[in-house]
Design an enzyme around this catalytic site. Structure first.
Site, PDB file in Angstrom:
ATOM      1  N   TYR A 132       0.824  -1.208   0.000  1.00 15.04           N
ATOM      2  CA  TYR A 132       0.000   0.000   0.000  1.00 15.04           C
ATOM      3  C   TYR A 132       0.865   1.268   0.000  1.00 15.04           C
ATOM      4  O   TYR A 132       0.379   2.350   0.275  1.00 15.04           O
ATOM      5  CB  TYR A 132      -0.939   0.015   1.207  1.00 15.04           C
ATOM      6  CG  TYR A 132      -2.067  -0.999   1.119  1.00 15.04           C
ATOM      7  CD1 TYR A 132      -2.015  -2.047   0.225  1.00 15.04           C
ATOM      8  CD2 TYR A 132      -3.176  -0.903   1.941  1.00 15.04           C
ATOM      9  CE1 TYR A 132      -3.033  -2.979   0.137  1.00 15.04           C
ATOM     10  CE2 TYR A 132      -4.210  -1.829   1.866  1.00 15.04           C
ATOM     11  CZ  TYR A 132      -4.124  -2.865   0.966  1.00 15.04           C
ATOM     12  OH  TYR A 132      -5.142  -3.785   0.888  1.00 15.04           O
ATOM     13  N   LYS A 179       4.198 -14.716   4.530  1.00 19.21           N
ATOM     14  CA  LYS A 179       4.391 -15.596   3.378  1.00 19.21           C
ATOM     15  C   LYS A 179       5.894 -15.583   3.066  1.00 19.21           C
ATOM     16  O   LYS A 179       6.326 -15.375   1.928  1.00 19.21           O
ATOM     17  CB  LYS A 179       3.553 -15.076   2.192  1.00 19.21           C
ATOM     18  CG  LYS A 179       3.433 -16.034   1.037  1.00 19.21           C
ATOM     19  CD  LYS A 179       2.416 -17.132   1.255  1.00 19.21           C
ATOM     20  CE  LYS A 179       2.458 -18.134   0.116  1.00 19.21           C
ATOM     21  NZ  LYS A 179       1.584 -19.296   0.300  1.00 19.21           N
ATOM     22  N   ASP A 212      -1.922 -18.361   4.017  1.00 21.92           N
ATOM     23  CA  ASP A 212      -2.992 -19.211   3.468  1.00 21.92           C
ATOM     24  C   ASP A 212      -3.462 -20.229   4.508  1.00 21.92           C
ATOM     25  O   ASP A 212      -4.662 -20.472   4.676  1.00 21.92           O
ATOM     26  CB  ASP A 212      -2.568 -19.882   2.148  1.00 21.92           C
ATOM     27  CG  ASP A 212      -1.104 -20.262   2.100  1.00 21.92           C
ATOM     28  OD1 ASP A 212      -0.365 -19.950   3.049  1.00 21.92           O
ATOM     29  OD2 ASP A 212      -0.684 -20.881   1.100  1.00 21.92           O
ATOM     30  N   ASP A 236      -5.423  -6.178   5.913  1.00 23.64           N
ATOM     31  CA  ASP A 236      -6.653  -5.645   5.314  1.00 23.64           C
ATOM     32  C   ASP A 236      -7.608  -6.803   5.013  1.00 23.64           C
ATOM     33  O   ASP A 236      -8.795  -6.778   5.367  1.00 23.64           O
ATOM     34  CB  ASP A 236      -6.280  -4.885   4.031  1.00 23.64           C
ATOM     35  CG  ASP A 236      -7.426  -4.042   3.508  1.00 23.64           C
ATOM     36  OD1 ASP A 236      -8.458  -3.941   4.195  1.00 23.64           O
ATOM     37  OD2 ASP A 236      -7.285  -3.471   2.406  1.00 23.64           O
TER      38      ASP A 236
END
Ligand code: ATP
Length: 340
Positions: A132, A179, A212, A236
């Site tokens: 972002y 991740k 995930d 988010d």
């Protein structure tokens, strides 16, 4: 984190009604705060997609100055004009005021229908960088690049925020969501910073989970999580998922915290599909104002409002459409103020 004064006094707070359902839900929160007898001097300022024509920006300087001046704001959702030329209004506000921590408590409200019970977790999201950062460019026709920025400074301070919150609230663990198996440098740095901060908090268990897997575990059994620490994009997405665990966007509050300012706002957006119909659920923004009162040292009023919200929502006749009922925004607000 910004510190706040305590004791009986008139608090100065900036108010941003915002776009879409924003003016409706902030209006409801103001009525409830008044009924609770808290003395607040509001400085109302405009921000959002609807003020661009007037001020040339969705986040006018006047709004930033008002928030810097009082150090505290209550904010309705604000949108960004569609099309190129404007950065996200929310991202601009958070970066301009260095509101680096988004804190969203996700907890069952008795009586609000949802698939899970025993949910009591806090999402702590890094608010100023990651994907972002707004650094995107066209490399060549048909090829674009978005840059994911991760800094040691921002990662360390958001990790400290999560561990300190866990300590303050007596929560047993912090779970860092990442991740780093794929994004070895960016998420790797975020994770490494979390590990460094964890070593300074030996009483809090530090768990690490790949994003995930975390999404899957959350929908299987959210009671296994207490504090989730995430970078911007993951935070988010998972904070909306977590809102869905306890009844949806209409019931989850939030705070954006920095060292100098704190802005309290609901997780939801401006909900243009129901704007103006007075059917929006004001609970999320009312509970955001409860968080604001605690920040201001007004814990008795905060408890009173929270108890009133819980007892009103225990009765399904006070449920708005988003949580399966037929009540209106004004009906729920009146029920809460009467209870106070
Ligand atoms: P943004 O990009 O600003 O998050 P969005 O449209 O993706 O905007 P929301 O504005 O939060 O997300 O709306 C998502 C859905 O949730 C819409 O159908 C909206 O009507 C509903 N919703 C959001 N907030 C509320 C609320 N307070 N009460 C009732 N429904 C709500």
């Amino acid at each position: 984190m910004s510190t706040a004064p305590s004791g009986p006094e008139t608090h100065q707070v900036a108010l941003i009604p915002g776009d879409g359902i924003g003016p409706e839900v902030t209006g409801a929160a103001l009525q409830v705060l008044e009924a609770a007898g808290v003395s607040i001097r509001w400085e109302e300022v405009e921000a959002g997609a609807e003020v661009v024509q007037k001020h040339g920006s969705p986040v006018p300087d006047r709004a930033l100055t008002a928030i810097r001046g009082s150090g505290v704001a209550l904010k309705g959702p604000i949108g960004t004009p569609i099309g190129e030329g404007f950065r996200s209004a929310n991202v601009t506000l958070r970066q301009s005021l260095d509101l680096y921590a988004s804190v969203r408590p996700v907890k069952n409200i008795p009586g609000v229908p949802c698939r899970y019970q025993d949910v009591d977790l806090v999402v702590v999201r890094e608010n100023t960088e990651g994907l972002y950062s707004g650094l995107e460019h066209r490399v060549a026709p048909g090829i674009v690049e978005s840059l994911k920025i991760v800094t040691e400074r921002a990662s360390l301070r958001i990790a400290a925020c999560a561990f300190e919150l866990a300590e303050r609230e007596g929560r047993p663990e912090v779970c860092t969501v990442h991740k780093a198996n794929i994004m070895k440098l960016s998420d790797g740095l975020f994770l490494e910073c979390a590990r460094r901060v964890a070593r300074e908090h030996p009483d809090i268990v530090h768990r690490e989970i790949i994003i995930d897997n975390c999404a899957m575990q959350l929908v299987r059994d959210p009671s296994r999580f207490s504090v989730l620490l995430l970078e911007n994009l993951y935070g988010d997405i998972l904070s909306d998922l977590c809102a869905g665990l306890v009844g949806g966007l209409g019931v989850v509050p939030g705070a954006n915290l920095g060292d100098d300012c704190a802005v309290f706002e609901a997780v939801h957006g401006s909900a243009p599909d129901i704007a103006g119909k007075r059917v929006a659920n004001p609970t999320a923004l009312i509970l955001s104002s409860v968080m604001m009162l605690r920040h201001l040292g007004e814990s008795a009023a905060a408890d009173a409002i929270e108890n009133a919200v819980h007892s009103v929502l225990a009765d399904e006749k006070n449920h708005t459409a988003d949580i399966g009922g037929t009540a209106t925004l004004d009906g729920v607000t009146a029920a809460i103020t009467e209870r106070l």
